[in-house]
Design a protein around this motif. Structure first.
Motif, mmCIF file in Angstrom:
data_model
loop_
_atom_site.group_PDB
_atom_site.id
_atom_site.type_symbol
_atom_site.label_atom_id
_atom_site.label_comp_id
_atom_site.label_asym_id
_atom_site.label_seq_id
_atom_site.Cartn_x
_atom_site.Cartn_y
_atom_site.Cartn_z
ATOM 1 N N PRO A 90 1.013 -1.432 -0.025
ATOM 2 C CA PRO A 90 0.195 -0.147 0.346
ATOM 3 C C PRO A 90 0.977 1.272 0.279
ATOM 4 O O PRO A 90 1.952 1.409 0.314
ATOM 5 C CB PRO A 90 -0.773 0.277 0.968
ATOM 6 N N ALA A 91 0.242 2.343 -0.356
ATOM 7 C CA ALA A 91 1.196 3.747 -0.891
ATOM 8 C C ALA A 91 0.931 4.382 0.787
ATOM 9 O O ALA A 91 -0.422 4.103 0.985
ATOM 10 C CB ALA A 91 0.834 4.151 -2.436
ATOM 11 N N GLY A 92 1.266 4.907 0.141
ATOM 12 C CA GLY A 92 1.319 5.898 2.160
ATOM 13 C C GLY A 92 1.015 7.180 1.630
ATOM 14 O O GLY A 92 0.039 7.260 0.664
ATOM 15 N N ALA A 93 -0.200 8.244 2.528
ATOM 16 C CA ALA A 93 -0.914 9.352 2.508
ATOM 17 C C ALA A 93 -0.150 9.970 1.704
ATOM 18 O O ALA A 93 -1.063 10.736 0.951
ATOM 19 C CB ALA A 93 -1.153 9.647 3.909
ATOM 20 N N HIS A 94 1.055 10.278 1.014
ATOM 21 C CA HIS A 94 1.520 11.563 0.909
ATOM 22 C C HIS A 94 2.142 11.260 -0.695
ATOM 23 O O HIS A 94 3.374 11.443 -1.099
ATOM 24 C CB HIS A 94 2.580 12.037 1.534
ATOM 25 N N CYS A 95 2.243 9.980 -1.623
ATOM 26 C CA CYS A 95 2.839 9.435 -2.184
ATOM 27 C C CYS A 95 2.251 9.569 -3.608
ATOM 28 O O CYS A 95 0.725 10.459 -3.974
ATOM 29 C CB CYS A 95 2.735 7.854 -2.378
ATOM 30 N N HIS A 96 3.314 10.631 -4.200
ATOM 31 C CA HIS A 96 2.969 11.083 -5.436
ATOM 32 C C HIS A 96 3.162 10.785 -7.156
ATOM 33 O O HIS A 96 2.675 11.756 -7.612
ATOM 34 C CB HIS A 96 3.300 12.936 -5.303
ATOM 35 N N LEU A 97 3.980 10.205 -7.123
ATOM 36 C CA LEU A 97 3.888 9.670 -8.358
ATOM 37 C C LEU A 97 4.924 8.443 -7.818
ATOM 38 O O LEU A 97 5.438 7.811 -6.794
ATOM 39 C CB LEU A 97 4.876 10.181 -8.707
ATOM 40 N N ALA A 98 4.266 7.220 -8.981
ATOM 41 C CA ALA A 98 5.408 5.828 -8.553
ATOM 42 C C ALA A 98 5.939 5.758 -10.216
ATOM 43 O O ALA A 98 5.261 6.047 -10.817
ATOM 44 C CB ALA A 98 4.170 5.258 -8.057
ATOM 45 N N LEU A 99 6.641 5.006 -9.931
ATOM 46 C CA LEU A 99 7.212 4.270 -11.308
ATOM 47 C C LEU A 99 6.738 2.735 -11.487
ATOM 48 O O LEU A 99 7.185 2.677 -10.533
ATOM 49 C CB LEU A 99 8.898 4.733 -11.569
ATOM 50 N N VAL A 100 6.588 1.937 -12.359
ATOM 51 C CA VAL A 100 6.020 0.602 -12.145
ATOM 52 C C VAL A 100 7.318 0.554 -13.257
ATOM 53 O O VAL A 100 7.699 0.899 -14.291
ATOM 54 C CB VAL A 100 5.144 -0.101 -13.278
ATOM 55 N N LEU A 101 8.432 -0.786 -12.313
ATOM 56 C CA LEU A 101 9.697 -0.543 -13.219
ATOM 57 C C LEU A 101 9.761 -2.563 -13.327
ATOM 58 O O LEU A 101 9.053 -3.396 -12.922
ATOM 59 C CB LEU A 101 10.620 0.142 -12.275
ATOM 60 N N ARG A 102 10.579 -2.759 -14.513
ATOM 61 C CA ARG A 102 10.320 -3.800 -14.644
ATOM 62 C C ARG A 102 12.306 -4.595 -14.297
ATOM 63 O O ARG A 102 13.264 -4.335 -14.974
ATOM 64 C CB ARG A 102 10.037 -4.080 -15.789
ATOM 65 N N ALA A 103 12.226 -5.497 -13.546
ATOM 66 C CA ALA A 103 13.632 -5.264 -12.777
ATOM 67 C C ALA A 103 14.866 -6.549 -13.754
ATOM 68 O O ALA A 103 14.298 -6.772 -14.858
ATOM 69 C CB ALA A 103 14.301 -6.064 -12.004
ATOM 70 N N GLU A 104 16.117 -5.756 -14.145
ATOM 71 C CA GLU A 104 16.713 -6.560 -14.842
ATOM 72 C C GLU A 104 17.004 -7.865 -14.583
ATOM 73 O O GLU A 104 18.021 -7.219 -13.264
ATOM 74 C CB GLU A 104 17.806 -5.845 -16.135
ATOM 75 N N GLY A 105 17.249 -8.904 -14.697
ATOM 76 C CA GLY A 105 18.120 -9.891 -13.753
ATOM 77 C C GLY A 105 17.415 -9.939 -12.651
ATOM 78 O O GLY A 105 16.763 -9.060 -12.272
ATOM 79 N N GLN A 106 17.952 -10.615 -11.106
ATOM 80 C CA GLN A 106 17.174 -11.399 -10.065
ATOM 81 C C GLN A 106 17.237 -9.897 -9.209
ATOM 82 O O GLN A 106 17.921 -9.455 -8.961
ATOM 83 C CB GLN A 106 18.277 -12.193 -9.644
ATOM 84 N N LEU A 107 16.063 -9.596 -8.432
ATOM 85 C CA LEU A 107 15.640 -8.915 -7.130
ATOM 86 C C LEU A 107 16.045 -9.702 -5.793
ATOM 87 O O LEU A 107 14.822 -10.814 -6.696
ATOM 88 C CB LEU A 107 15.009 -7.737 -7.665
ATOM 89 N N PRO A 108 15.976 -9.507 -5.148
ATOM 90 C CA PRO A 108 15.002 -9.981 -3.840
ATOM 91 C C PRO A 108 13.153 -10.186 -4.072
ATOM 92 O O PRO A 108 12.642 -9.229 -4.561
ATOM 93 C CB PRO A 108 15.259 -9.489 -2.944
ATOM 94 N N PRO A 109 12.962 -11.481 -3.411
ATOM 95 C CA PRO A 109 11.438 -11.792 -3.759
ATOM 96 C C PRO A 109 10.489 -10.750 -3.171
ATOM 97 O O PRO A 109 9.518 -10.793 -3.617
ATOM 98 C CB PRO A 109 11.601 -12.622 -3.631
ATOM 99 N N ALA A 110 10.593 -10.105 -2.070
ATOM 100 C CA ALA A 110 9.869 -9.513 -1.412
ATOM 101 C C ALA A 110 9.422 -8.459 -1.715
ATOM 102 O O ALA A 110 8.489 -7.454 -1.572
ATOM 103 C CB ALA A 110 10.842 -9.192 0.114
ATOM 104 N N LEU A 111 10.489 -7.563 -3.263
ATOM 105 C CA LEU A 111 10.639 -6.580 -4.362
ATOM 106 C C LEU A 111 9.328 -6.680 -5.137
ATOM 107 O O LEU A 111 9.415 -5.753 -5.519
ATOM 108 C CB LEU A 111 12.156 -6.096 -4.223
ATOM 109 N N VAL A 112 9.665 -7.584 -5.675
ATOM 110 C CA VAL A 112 9.132 -8.147 -7.021
ATOM 111 C C VAL A 112 7.888 -8.762 -6.912
ATOM 112 O O VAL A 112 7.578 -9.832 -6.491
ATOM 113 C CB VAL A 112 10.363 -8.491 -8.482
ATOM 114 N N ASP A 113 6.726 -8.802 -7.340
ATOM 115 C CA ASP A 113 6.102 -9.706 -8.449
ATOM 116 C C ASP A 113 6.432 -10.673 -9.171
ATOM 117 O O ASP A 113 7.491 -11.084 -9.362
ATOM 118 C CB ASP A 113 4.952 -8.592 -8.430
#
Length: 290
Positions: A90-113
């Motif tokens: 969930p986004a916090g109350a003062h989130c004004h912008l987000a970028l949806v990114l596709r990772a290159e290579g392996q990232l921590p499973p907690a971070l990526v879908d």
DNA sequence: AACCGGACCTGTATGC
DNA sequence: TGCATACAGGTCCGGT
């Protein structure tokens, strides 16, 4: 909040995750138009499908360098934060912008879908921060407006003195002027002046070359140690992975109550206002000569 | 031209 | 408890 050491820490913590990632889309948050330099449709179109190659810092600006040769320029203002998060978080109350990114290579499973996607969110309570896309010409113009990087070994005390000694303002005000030297804010100005033994209200005109040599050395020591401590967290500041810095435990004068003993000589610290900013110093170790 | 003070925002701490 | 005020790490703008 974020001065040079904090922005540099954000850069270092984000770089391993963002370098090589591709922008799938930009998402609007609470008040995107207060933050963005460009109209939303222009921004959203121009950032889409771009690949982030490297992360640069100039003064207090962070730049994500894109494969289009544009840079996504981010200034955190007072309370801006960049946060990596899982797309479902969930986004916090003062989130004004987000970028949806596709990772290159392996990232921590907690971070990526499951599709390898994650978010970079911009969060800013006071909305003093700014984000925009700059082409190489715009970036060069911005960089040219800023003074030299204090940690650049090519910068000499003599060069800094040339620009300082012609001014009449208090030295503290000059240090906060980003066109004189880039990246210094209220915390590190107070700390460096203390370490150099220079009164914050001292007129620039009266500074000798030896004074400026001590000042530049102090600036470099303070900034380097603050980067090594991952910045100063008074309240809001967090790095790209949500961690607080620890330089607040090493501050000598900034934020101390007037009357607190000077850590060097024990005299009572004093506080005055210079250029609208509160300035804490030791009247004993930082005498106002002239 | 250089410099200062106020404006931009919200949240938190303090005093009455 | 409620309300007003002051203050917070940055930058820009207008007036002097």
């Amino acid at each position: 909040m974020p001065e040079l050491p904090e922005v540099e820490t954000v850069r270092r913590t984000l770089a391993p995750v963002l370098a090589g990632a591709t922008v799938v889309a930009a998402l609007r948050g609470a008040h995107p138009d207060d933050i963005l330099l460009d109209p939303w449709p222009v921004f959203a179109q121009r950032i889409r499908r771009r690949r982030i190659e490297t992360l640069e810092r100039r003064g207090k600006y962070l730049a994500l360098c894109l494969d289009s040769a544009d840079r996504l320029l981010i200034h955190l203002g007072m309370t801006g934060e960049l946060r990596l998060s899982h797309p479902a978080a969930p986004a916090g109350a003062h989130c004004h912008l987000a970028l949806v990114l596709r990772a290159e290579g392996q990232l921590p499973p907690a971070l990526v879908d499951r599709r390898g996607r994650f978010l970079l969110r911009y969060h800013d309570v006071r909305r003093f921060g700014r984000i925009g896309l700059l082409d190489p010409v715009g970036w060069a113009a911005l960089s040219a407006r800023l003074g030299p990087e204090p940690l650049d070994p090519a910068l000499t005390a003599a060069e800094l003195w040339e620009h300082l000694h012609v001014r009449r303002s208090p030295v503290k005000a000059a240090l906060l002027d980003q066109t004189l030297i880039a990246g210094i804010g209220n915390i590190y100005a107070d700390e460096a002046l203390f370490q150099a033994g220079i009164h914050p209200a001292r007129r620039c005109q009266s500074l000798t070359l030896a004074d400026v040599e001590r000042l530049l050395t102090a600036l470099r020591t303070v900034l380097t140690e603050a980067i090594a401590s991952a910045g100063t967290t008074i309240r809001d500041y967090r790095d790209g992975t949500g961690r607080a810095g620890s330089y607040q435990f090493r501050l000598q004068v900034y934020g101390k109550e007037p009357g607190t003993p000077c850590p060097r000589c024990g005299a009572a610290l004093a506080r005055i206002r210079i250029a609208g900013r509160s300035s804490t110093f030791c009247p004993q170790c930082q005498p106002l000569l002239d």
